[in-house]
Enzyme design. Structure first.
Site, mmCIF file in Angstrom:
data_model
loop_
_atom_site.group_PDB
_atom_site.id
_atom_site.type_symbol
_atom_site.label_atom_id
_atom_site.label_comp_id
_atom_site.label_asym_id
_atom_site.label_seq_id
_atom_site.Cartn_x
_atom_site.Cartn_y
_atom_site.Cartn_z
ATOM 1 C CD GLU A 332 15.764 -3.439 51.364
ATOM 2 O OE1 GLU A 332 14.882 -4.259 51.685
ATOM 3 O OE2 GLU A 332 16.323 -2.672 52.173
ATOM 4 C CB CYS A 333 14.964 0.730 47.024
ATOM 5 S SG CYS A 333 14.466 2.419 46.571
ATOM 6 N N GLY A 334 17.201 0.536 45.347
ATOM 7 C CA GLY A 334 18.359 0.690 44.472
ATOM 8 C C GLY A 334 18.835 -0.629 43.924
#
Length: 481
Positions: A332-334
Protein backbone atom coordinates in the site's frame (compact mmCIF):
# COMPACT_ATOMS: atom_id res chain seq x y z
CA UNK A 1 -8.44 4.43 33.78
CA UNK A 2 -5.66 6.99 34.32
CA UNK A 3 -5.07 9.05 31.19
CA UNK A 4 -4.74 12.49 29.63
CA UNK A 5 -5.78 13.93 26.29
CA UNK A 6 -3.23 16.29 24.73
CA UNK A 7 -5.11 18.63 22.38
CA UNK A 8 -4.53 22.06 20.86
CA UNK A 9 -6.37 25.06 19.51
CA UNK A 10 -5.11 24.31 16.00
CA UNK A 11 -2.71 22.04 14.16
CA UNK A 12 1.07 22.50 14.37
CA UNK A 13 0.81 23.88 17.89
CA UNK A 14 3.37 21.41 19.26
CA UNK A 15 1.15 18.54 20.42
CA UNK A 16 3.64 15.88 19.40
CA UNK A 17 6.52 17.78 21.01
CA UNK A 18 4.58 18.00 24.28
CA UNK A 19 3.16 14.46 24.09
CA UNK A 20 6.51 12.82 23.32
CA UNK A 21 8.38 14.97 25.84
CA UNK A 22 5.82 14.33 28.56
CA UNK A 23 5.83 10.59 27.84
CA UNK A 24 9.59 10.36 28.23
CA UNK A 25 9.61 12.67 31.28
CA UNK A 26 7.14 10.32 32.98
CA UNK A 27 9.15 7.25 31.96
CA UNK A 28 12.23 8.93 33.44
CA UNK A 29 10.32 9.05 36.73
CA UNK A 30 9.84 5.30 36.58
CA UNK A 31 6.22 5.46 35.43
CA UNK A 32 4.67 3.34 32.69
CA UNK A 33 3.11 5.28 29.81
CA UNK A 34 0.77 3.95 27.13
CA UNK A 35 0.47 6.31 24.12
CA UNK A 36 -2.49 6.63 21.77
CA UNK A 37 -3.04 8.80 18.70
CA UNK A 38 -6.37 10.04 17.39
CA UNK A 39 -6.89 9.56 13.69
CA UNK A 40 -5.15 7.53 10.98
CA UNK A 41 -1.67 9.09 11.30
CA UNK A 42 1.40 6.81 11.24
CA UNK A 43 4.20 9.29 11.91
CA UNK A 44 3.25 10.74 15.29
CA UNK A 45 2.74 7.23 16.75
CA UNK A 46 6.33 6.36 15.79
CA UNK A 47 7.58 9.27 17.90
CA UNK A 48 5.18 8.57 20.76
CA UNK A 49 6.02 4.87 20.83
CA UNK A 50 9.76 5.61 20.85
CA UNK A 51 9.34 8.15 23.66
CA UNK A 52 7.16 5.90 25.82
CA UNK A 53 9.06 2.70 25.10
CA UNK A 54 5.86 0.90 24.12
CA UNK A 55 3.87 0.81 20.85
CA UNK A 56 1.29 3.49 20.20
CA UNK A 57 -2.28 2.65 19.11
CA UNK A 58 -4.59 4.68 16.87
CA UNK A 59 -8.14 5.64 17.81
CA UNK A 60 -10.10 6.64 14.71
CA UNK A 61 -13.80 7.43 14.35
CA UNK A 62 -13.85 6.84 10.58
CA UNK A 63 -12.40 3.34 10.47
CA UNK A 64 -13.49 2.12 13.92
CA UNK A 65 -16.87 1.88 15.60
CA UNK A 66 -17.27 3.44 19.04
CA UNK A 67 -17.14 -0.02 20.59
CA UNK A 68 -13.88 -0.77 18.78
CA UNK A 69 -12.35 2.49 19.97
CA UNK A 70 -13.35 1.71 23.55
CA UNK A 71 -12.02 -1.84 23.23
CA UNK A 72 -8.69 -0.69 21.77
CA UNK A 73 -8.28 1.92 24.49
CA UNK A 74 -9.33 -0.18 27.47
CA UNK A 75 -7.50 -3.35 26.44
CA UNK A 76 -4.16 -1.65 25.78
CA UNK A 77 -4.08 0.57 28.85
CA UNK A 78 -2.56 -1.78 31.41
CA UNK A 79 -3.05 -1.38 35.14
CA UNK A 80 -0.55 1.05 36.63
CA UNK A 81 0.05 2.86 33.34
CA UNK A 82 -0.86 6.42 32.44
CA UNK A 83 -2.46 6.73 29.02
CA UNK A 84 -1.52 9.72 26.90
CA UNK A 85 -3.75 10.40 23.90
CA UNK A 86 -2.44 12.86 21.35
CA UNK A 87 -5.15 14.54 19.33
CA UNK A 88 -5.01 15.60 15.70
CA UNK A 89 -5.59 19.10 14.37
CA UNK A 90 -7.51 21.31 16.81
CA UNK A 91 -9.66 20.21 19.74
CA UNK A 92 -12.93 20.88 17.89
CA UNK A 93 -11.75 20.16 14.34
CA UNK A 94 -13.03 17.22 12.32
CA UNK A 95 -14.80 16.20 9.13
CA UNK A 96 -18.29 16.51 10.60
CA UNK A 97 -19.39 20.12 11.17
CA UNK A 98 -21.45 18.88 14.12
CA UNK A 99 -18.29 17.59 15.79
CA UNK A 100 -19.14 13.90 16.01
CA UNK A 101 -15.62 12.91 14.93
CA UNK A 102 -13.52 15.64 16.55
CA UNK A 103 -11.06 15.40 19.43
CA UNK A 104 -13.62 16.82 21.83
CA UNK A 105 -16.02 14.00 20.94
CA UNK A 106 -13.35 11.38 21.62
CA UNK A 107 -12.30 13.04 24.88
CA UNK A 108 -15.93 13.18 25.96
CA UNK A 109 -16.54 9.53 25.04
CA UNK A 110 -13.47 8.36 26.98
CA UNK A 111 -14.02 10.75 29.90
CA UNK A 112 -10.60 12.29 29.28
CA UNK A 113 -9.21 15.32 31.09
CA UNK A 114 -7.86 17.57 28.33
CA UNK A 115 -4.56 19.41 28.45
CA UNK A 116 -4.73 22.18 25.85
CA UNK A 117 -1.46 23.12 24.15
CA UNK A 118 -1.47 26.76 23.03
CA UNK A 119 0.99 28.08 20.46
CA UNK A 120 1.69 31.45 22.05
CA UNK A 121 3.63 32.94 19.15
CA UNK A 122 2.42 36.49 18.59
CA UNK A 123 -0.25 36.47 21.31
CA UNK A 124 -0.47 38.00 24.82
CA UNK A 125 -3.78 39.18 26.33
CA UNK A 126 -5.63 37.52 23.46
CA UNK A 127 -4.96 34.14 25.03
CA UNK A 128 -7.74 34.78 27.54
CA UNK A 129 -10.71 34.92 25.13
CA UNK A 130 -9.18 32.06 23.17
CA UNK A 131 -9.04 29.77 26.20
CA UNK A 132 -12.42 30.95 27.54
CA UNK A 133 -13.98 30.19 24.19
CA UNK A 134 -12.56 26.68 24.14
CA UNK A 135 -13.57 26.00 27.73
CA UNK A 136 -17.15 27.28 27.25
CA UNK A 137 -17.78 25.82 23.80
CA UNK A 138 -18.68 22.28 24.93
CA UNK A 139 -19.77 21.49 28.50
CA UNK A 140 -19.03 17.80 27.94
CA UNK A 141 -15.29 18.48 27.57
CA UNK A 142 -13.14 18.85 30.65
CA UNK A 143 -10.23 21.19 29.85
CA UNK A 144 -8.13 20.62 32.94
CA UNK A 145 -5.40 23.10 32.10
CA UNK A 146 -3.19 24.58 29.42
CA UNK A 147 0.46 24.30 28.46
CA UNK A 148 1.88 27.47 26.96
CA UNK A 149 4.14 26.56 24.06
CA UNK A 150 6.67 28.63 22.11
CA UNK A 151 6.78 31.31 24.78
CA UNK A 152 9.07 34.19 23.86
CA UNK A 153 10.67 34.74 27.27
CA UNK A 154 9.91 35.56 30.91
CA UNK A 155 8.07 38.83 30.14
CA UNK A 156 5.93 37.10 27.53
CA UNK A 157 5.14 34.28 29.97
CA UNK A 158 4.16 36.75 32.70
CA UNK A 159 1.73 38.53 30.38
CA UNK A 160 0.16 35.25 29.33
CA UNK A 161 -0.22 33.95 32.88
CA UNK A 162 -1.61 37.28 34.13
CA UNK A 163 -4.25 37.38 31.37
CA UNK A 164 -5.35 33.83 32.12
CA UNK A 165 -5.49 34.43 35.87
CA UNK A 166 -7.48 37.66 35.43
CA UNK A 167 -10.03 36.47 32.88
CA UNK A 168 -10.30 32.68 33.24
CA UNK A 169 -10.39 29.91 35.80
CA UNK A 170 -8.12 27.69 33.71
CA UNK A 171 -4.80 26.79 35.28
CA UNK A 172 -1.45 26.90 33.56
CA UNK A 173 0.26 23.50 33.73
CA UNK A 174 3.50 24.60 32.12
CA UNK A 175 5.30 26.99 29.84
CA UNK A 176 7.74 25.85 27.14
CA UNK A 177 10.06 28.41 25.60
CA UNK A 178 10.52 29.05 21.91
CA UNK A 179 13.42 26.79 20.97
CA UNK A 180 14.16 25.53 17.47
CA UNK A 181 15.96 22.49 18.89
CA UNK A 182 12.65 21.25 20.29
CA UNK A 183 10.91 21.20 16.93
CA UNK A 184 10.57 17.83 15.20
CA UNK A 185 11.43 18.57 11.55
CA UNK A 186 8.62 18.53 9.00
CA UNK A 187 8.54 17.54 5.35
CA UNK A 188 5.98 17.21 2.57
CA UNK A 189 3.82 14.68 4.43
CA UNK A 190 4.26 16.05 7.95
CA UNK A 191 6.82 15.22 10.62
CA UNK A 192 9.92 13.27 9.65
CA UNK A 193 9.29 9.72 10.97
CA UNK A 194 11.26 8.46 13.97
CA UNK A 195 12.18 5.32 12.03
CA UNK A 196 13.84 7.28 9.23
CA UNK A 197 17.37 7.11 10.54
CA UNK A 198 19.83 4.43 11.51
CA UNK A 199 21.23 6.87 14.09
CA UNK A 200 19.12 5.73 17.04
CA UNK A 201 21.27 7.90 19.29
CA UNK A 202 20.14 11.02 17.41
CA UNK A 203 16.48 10.12 17.96
CA UNK A 204 17.18 9.49 21.64
CA UNK A 205 18.93 12.85 21.97
CA UNK A 206 15.93 14.61 20.43
CA UNK A 207 13.44 12.83 22.70
CA UNK A 208 15.62 13.43 25.76
CA UNK A 209 15.78 17.11 24.85
CA UNK A 210 11.98 17.21 24.67
CA UNK A 211 11.69 15.41 28.01
CA UNK A 212 14.10 17.81 29.68
CA UNK A 213 12.15 20.81 28.39
CA UNK A 214 8.84 19.40 29.66
CA UNK A 215 10.33 18.40 33.02
CA UNK A 216 11.76 21.90 33.46
CA UNK A 217 8.77 23.85 32.19
CA UNK A 218 5.73 21.84 33.29
CA UNK A 219 4.24 20.88 36.64
CA UNK A 220 4.62 17.12 36.20
CA UNK A 221 3.15 16.27 39.62
CA UNK A 222 0.01 18.25 38.86
CA UNK A 223 -0.30 16.66 35.43
CA UNK A 224 -0.01 13.18 36.96
CA UNK A 225 -2.73 14.10 39.45
CA UNK A 226 -5.02 15.37 36.69
CA UNK A 227 -4.47 12.09 34.83
CA UNK A 228 -5.62 10.18 37.88
CA UNK A 229 -2.60 7.94 38.23
CA UNK A 230 -2.51 6.29 41.66
CA UNK A 231 -6.27 6.54 42.20
CA UNK A 232 -8.60 3.53 42.15
CA UNK A 233 -9.97 2.72 38.70
CA UNK A 234 -11.97 0.15 36.79
CA UNK A 235 -10.24 -2.92 35.42
CA UNK A 236 -8.78 -2.78 31.92
CA UNK A 237 -10.52 -4.72 29.19
CA UNK A 238 -9.24 -8.03 27.84
CA UNK A 239 -6.92 -8.05 24.86
CA UNK A 240 -8.18 -9.84 21.74
CA UNK A 241 -7.55 -13.58 21.88
CA UNK A 242 -5.95 -15.90 19.37
CA UNK A 243 -8.09 -16.80 16.35
CA UNK A 244 -5.92 -19.26 14.43
CA UNK A 245 -8.39 -22.20 14.03
CA UNK A 246 -5.51 -24.64 14.39
CA UNK A 247 -4.12 -24.09 10.89
CA UNK A 248 -0.37 -24.14 10.18
CA UNK A 249 1.46 -20.87 10.62
CA UNK A 250 2.22 -18.78 7.55
CA UNK A 251 5.32 -16.62 7.29
CA UNK A 252 4.85 -13.07 5.97
CA UNK A 253 7.92 -11.04 5.02
CA UNK A 254 7.35 -7.41 6.08
CA UNK A 255 9.47 -4.39 5.11
CA UNK A 256 10.65 -2.63 8.29
CA UNK A 257 13.40 -0.04 7.82
CA UNK A 258 13.93 3.69 7.22
CA UNK A 259 11.99 3.64 3.94
CA UNK A 260 8.97 1.64 5.15
CA UNK A 261 7.48 1.91 8.62
CA UNK A 262 3.81 2.85 8.34
CA UNK A 263 1.95 0.01 10.06
CA UNK A 264 -0.85 0.00 12.63
CA UNK A 265 0.32 -1.79 15.75
CA UNK A 266 -2.97 -3.60 16.28
CA UNK A 267 -2.91 -4.81 12.65
CA UNK A 268 0.52 -6.34 13.26
CA UNK A 269 -0.82 -8.01 16.39
CA UNK A 270 -3.77 -9.32 14.36
CA UNK A 271 -1.38 -11.07 11.97
CA UNK A 272 0.15 -12.92 14.92
CA UNK A 273 -3.24 -13.73 16.44
CA UNK A 274 -4.49 -15.19 13.19
CA UNK A 275 -1.62 -17.53 12.60
CA UNK A 276 0.98 -15.49 10.75
CA UNK A 277 4.59 -14.95 11.74
CA UNK A 278 5.86 -11.56 10.58
CA UNK A 279 9.45 -11.77 9.33
CA UNK A 280 11.02 -8.30 8.97
CA UNK A 281 13.45 -7.47 6.19
CA UNK A 282 15.40 -4.35 5.21
CA UNK A 283 14.84 -3.03 1.69
CA UNK A 284 18.06 -1.03 1.84
CA UNK A 285 20.48 -3.70 3.08
CA UNK A 286 19.11 -7.25 2.72
CA UNK A 287 20.14 -8.94 -0.49
CA UNK A 288 17.09 -11.21 -0.72
CA UNK A 289 13.70 -11.75 0.89
CA UNK A 290 13.67 -13.98 3.97
CA UNK A 291 12.09 -17.43 3.84
CA UNK A 292 8.40 -16.54 3.67
CA UNK A 293 5.06 -17.54 2.18
CA UNK A 294 3.93 -13.98 1.38
CA UNK A 295 5.04 -10.36 1.21
CA UNK A 296 3.66 -7.21 2.91
CA UNK A 297 5.08 -3.76 2.16
CA UNK A 298 3.31 -0.92 3.92
CA UNK A 299 3.63 2.81 3.54
CA UNK A 300 6.67 4.97 3.98
CA UNK A 301 8.88 7.38 2.09
CA UNK A 302 10.70 5.47 -0.67
CA UNK A 303 11.19 8.77 -2.51
CA UNK A 304 13.63 9.95 0.17
CA UNK A 305 15.73 6.77 -0.16
CA UNK A 306 15.88 6.40 -3.92
CA UNK A 307 19.63 5.87 -4.15
CA UNK A 308 19.73 3.15 -1.50
CA UNK A 309 16.65 1.33 -2.76
CA UNK A 310 17.65 1.37 -6.42
CA UNK A 311 21.21 0.28 -5.62
CA UNK A 312 20.01 -2.93 -3.96
CA UNK A 313 19.65 -4.77 -7.28
CA UNK A 314 19.76 -8.20 -5.69
CA UNK A 315 16.68 -7.61 -3.54
CA UNK A 316 14.79 -5.81 -6.32
CA UNK A 317 15.34 -8.77 -8.63
CA UNK A 318 14.44 -11.31 -5.94
CA UNK A 319 11.13 -9.58 -5.17
CA UNK A 320 10.29 -9.31 -8.87
CA UNK A 321 11.05 -12.99 -9.40
CA UNK A 322 8.99 -14.11 -6.39
CA UNK A 323 5.99 -12.01 -7.40
CA UNK A 324 6.24 -13.29 -10.96
CA UNK A 325 6.21 -16.82 -9.57
CA UNK A 326 2.94 -16.11 -7.78
CA UNK A 327 3.93 -15.17 -4.22
CA UNK A 328 0.89 -13.65 -2.47
CA UNK A 329 1.61 -10.01 -1.69
CA UNK A 330 -0.03 -6.86 -0.44
CA UNK A 331 1.46 -3.37 -0.85
CA UNK A 332 0.00 0.00 0.00
CA UNK A 333 1.09 3.52 -0.96
CA UNK A 334 4.90 3.54 -0.49
CA UNK A 335 4.86 -0.20 -1.08
CA UNK A 336 3.02 0.28 -4.37
CA UNK A 337 5.60 2.90 -5.38
CA UNK A 338 8.47 0.54 -4.54
CA UNK A 339 7.01 -2.20 -6.74
CA UNK A 340 6.70 0.13 -9.75
CA UNK A 341 9.26 0.55 -12.55
CA UNK A 342 10.75 3.79 -11.26
CA UNK A 343 10.13 6.75 -8.95
CA UNK A 344 10.70 10.34 -10.05
CA UNK A 345 10.98 13.05 -7.38
CA UNK A 346 12.06 16.53 -8.51
CA UNK A 347 15.30 15.94 -10.46
CA UNK A 348 16.02 12.64 -8.72
CA UNK A 349 14.89 9.22 -9.88
CA UNK A 350 15.55 5.57 -9.20
CA UNK A 351 14.64 2.23 -10.70
CA UNK A 352 12.51 0.05 -8.44
CA UNK A 353 11.23 -3.55 -8.46
CA UNK A 354 9.45 -3.18 -11.80
CA UNK A 355 6.66 -5.68 -11.18
CA UNK A 356 3.92 -3.03 -11.33
CA UNK A 357 3.98 -1.78 -14.94
CA UNK A 358 3.84 1.93 -14.13
CA UNK A 359 6.09 4.88 -13.33
CA UNK A 360 5.67 6.93 -10.16
CA UNK A 361 5.93 10.72 -10.29
CA UNK A 362 5.90 12.77 -7.10
CA UNK A 363 3.76 15.91 -7.40
CA UNK A 364 4.19 19.24 -5.67
CA UNK A 365 0.74 18.95 -4.08
CA UNK A 366 -1.17 16.00 -2.58
CA UNK A 367 -2.72 13.74 -5.20
CA UNK A 368 -4.93 12.08 -2.61
CA UNK A 369 -5.44 13.12 0.99
CA UNK A 370 -7.94 12.10 3.65
CA UNK A 371 -10.47 9.41 4.26
CA UNK A 372 -11.64 7.11 1.48
CA UNK A 373 -14.57 4.78 0.88
CA UNK A 374 -13.95 1.79 -1.37
CA UNK A 375 -16.31 -0.65 -3.05
CA UNK A 376 -15.06 -3.96 -4.43
CA UNK A 377 -15.30 -4.48 -8.17
CA UNK A 378 -15.51 -8.27 -8.21
CA UNK A 379 -11.84 -8.57 -9.21
CA UNK A 380 -10.58 -8.59 -5.63
CA UNK A 381 -8.25 -11.58 -5.19
CA UNK A 382 -8.91 -12.23 -1.50
CA UNK A 383 -11.74 -14.48 -0.28
CA UNK A 384 -14.41 -12.93 1.94
CA UNK A 385 -13.87 -13.16 5.69
CA UNK A 386 -16.32 -14.98 7.87
CA UNK A 387 -16.39 -11.99 10.23
CA UNK A 388 -17.09 -9.35 7.56
CA UNK A 389 -19.86 -6.93 8.42
CA UNK A 390 -21.31 -5.38 5.30
CA UNK A 391 -22.28 -2.00 6.75
CA UNK A 392 -19.66 0.69 7.20
CA UNK A 393 -18.80 1.65 10.75
CA UNK A 394 -20.12 5.17 10.23
CA UNK A 395 -23.68 3.93 9.95
CA UNK A 396 -25.74 1.42 7.99
CA UNK A 397 -26.59 4.05 5.38
CA UNK A 398 -22.90 4.48 4.46
CA UNK A 399 -21.71 2.09 1.79
CA UNK A 400 -18.09 1.13 1.23
CA UNK A 401 -14.99 0.13 3.12
CA UNK A 402 -13.50 2.96 5.22
CA UNK A 403 -9.78 3.50 4.61
CA UNK A 404 -7.32 6.40 4.36
CA UNK A 405 -4.91 7.89 1.81
CA UNK A 406 -2.22 10.58 1.85
CA UNK A 407 0.12 10.66 -1.13
CA UNK A 408 1.89 13.11 -3.38
CA UNK A 409 2.57 10.33 -5.85
CA UNK A 410 0.71 9.43 -9.01
CA UNK A 411 1.08 6.57 -11.45
CA UNK A 412 1.94 7.28 -15.07
CA UNK A 413 2.19 4.97 -18.10
CA UNK A 414 0.15 2.29 -16.33
CA UNK A 415 -0.84 -0.67 -18.51
CA UNK A 416 -4.50 -0.17 -19.38
CA UNK A 417 -5.59 -3.80 -19.02
CA UNK A 418 -4.71 -4.28 -15.34
CA UNK A 419 -7.84 -4.97 -13.27
CA UNK A 420 -8.71 -2.94 -10.19
CA UNK A 421 -9.97 -4.44 -6.94
CA UNK A 422 -11.85 -1.30 -5.86
CA UNK A 423 -14.06 1.48 -7.09
CA UNK A 424 -13.39 4.71 -5.19
CA UNK A 425 -16.62 6.10 -3.74
CA UNK A 426 -14.78 8.83 -1.89
CA UNK A 427 -11.16 9.87 -2.39
CA UNK A 428 -8.64 9.72 -5.23
CA UNK A 429 -6.96 6.31 -5.30
CA UNK A 430 -4.91 5.53 -8.41
CA UNK A 431 -6.92 7.25 -11.15
CA UNK A 432 -9.66 9.11 -9.28
CA UNK A 433 -12.11 6.27 -9.79
CA UNK A 434 -10.26 3.07 -8.85
CA UNK A 435 -7.65 1.69 -6.49
CA UNK A 436 -6.03 -1.65 -5.82
CA UNK A 437 -4.15 -3.08 -8.80
CA UNK A 438 -4.44 -6.86 -9.13
CA UNK A 439 -1.41 -8.50 -10.78
CA UNK A 440 -1.15 -12.26 -10.32
CA UNK A 441 -1.36 -12.70 -6.52
CA UNK A 442 -0.44 -9.09 -5.72
CA UNK A 443 -2.89 -6.45 -4.50
CA UNK A 444 -1.36 -2.96 -4.44
CA UNK A 445 -2.93 0.48 -4.07
CA UNK A 446 -2.68 3.88 -2.44
CA UNK A 447 -5.26 3.12 0.27
CA UNK A 448 -4.06 2.43 3.80
CA UNK A 449 -6.23 -0.26 5.39
CA UNK A 450 -7.07 -0.78 9.05
CA UNK A 451 -8.21 -4.17 10.35
CA UNK A 452 -11.67 -3.68 11.88
CA UNK A 453 -14.99 -5.49 11.99
CA UNK A 454 -16.04 -3.59 8.86
CA UNK A 455 -12.74 -4.31 7.10
CA UNK A 456 -11.06 -7.52 8.33
CA UNK A 457 -8.33 -7.22 5.72
CA UNK A 458 -5.66 -9.11 7.67
CA UNK A 459 -7.93 -12.11 8.01
CA UNK A 460 -8.69 -12.00 4.29
CA UNK A 461 -5.04 -11.62 3.27
CA UNK A 462 -4.04 -14.63 5.39
CA UNK A 463 -6.92 -16.61 3.87
CA UNK A 464 -5.61 -15.62 0.43
CA UNK A 465 -2.13 -16.86 1.35
CA UNK A 466 -3.54 -20.22 2.45
CA UNK A 467 -5.67 -20.39 -0.68
CA UNK A 468 -2.60 -19.91 -2.89
CA UNK A 469 -0.67 -22.49 -0.87
CA UNK A 470 -3.48 -25.01 -1.33
CA UNK A 471 -3.66 -24.35 -5.08
CA UNK A 472 0.12 -24.82 -5.35
CA UNK A 473 -0.03 -28.12 -3.45
CA UNK A 474 -2.85 -29.37 -5.65
CA UNK A 475 -0.95 -28.37 -8.81
CA UNK A 476 2.15 -30.21 -7.55
CA UNK A 477 0.06 -33.28 -6.76
CA UNK A 478 -1.38 -33.30 -10.29
CA UNK A 479 2.10 -33.08 -11.76
CA UNK A 480 3.22 -36.04 -9.68
CA UNK A 481 0.38 -38.25 -10.99
Amino acid sequence: MPHLYIAAAHKSSGKTTVSAGLSRALVNRGLKVQPFKKGPDYIDPLWLGRAAGTPCYNLDFFTQSHDEILQTFSSRLDAGALGIIEGNKGLFDGVDVNGSDCNAALASMLGSPVVLVIDCSGITRGIAPLVRGYVDFDDNVNIAGVILNRVGGSRHETKLRTALELYTDTGVLGAIGRDASLEIPERHLGLVPANETQDAAAIERKISRLADAIAAGADIDRIIKIGGLGQSHTETGPRPGVATSGQPLVRVAIARDEAFGFYYQDDLETFERMGATLVPFDTLRDRALPDADALFIGGGFPETHLAGLSANHSLLNDINRRLANGMPAYAECGGLMYLSRRIQWHDDHGDMVGFVPADVVMGERPQGRGYMLLEETGRHPWPPAASTQNAGVRGAEVVGTPVHEFHYARLENLDADIPFAYRVLRGAGIDGKHDGLVIKNLLAGFAHQRHTAANPWVERFIAHIRQVQLANRQATARQDL
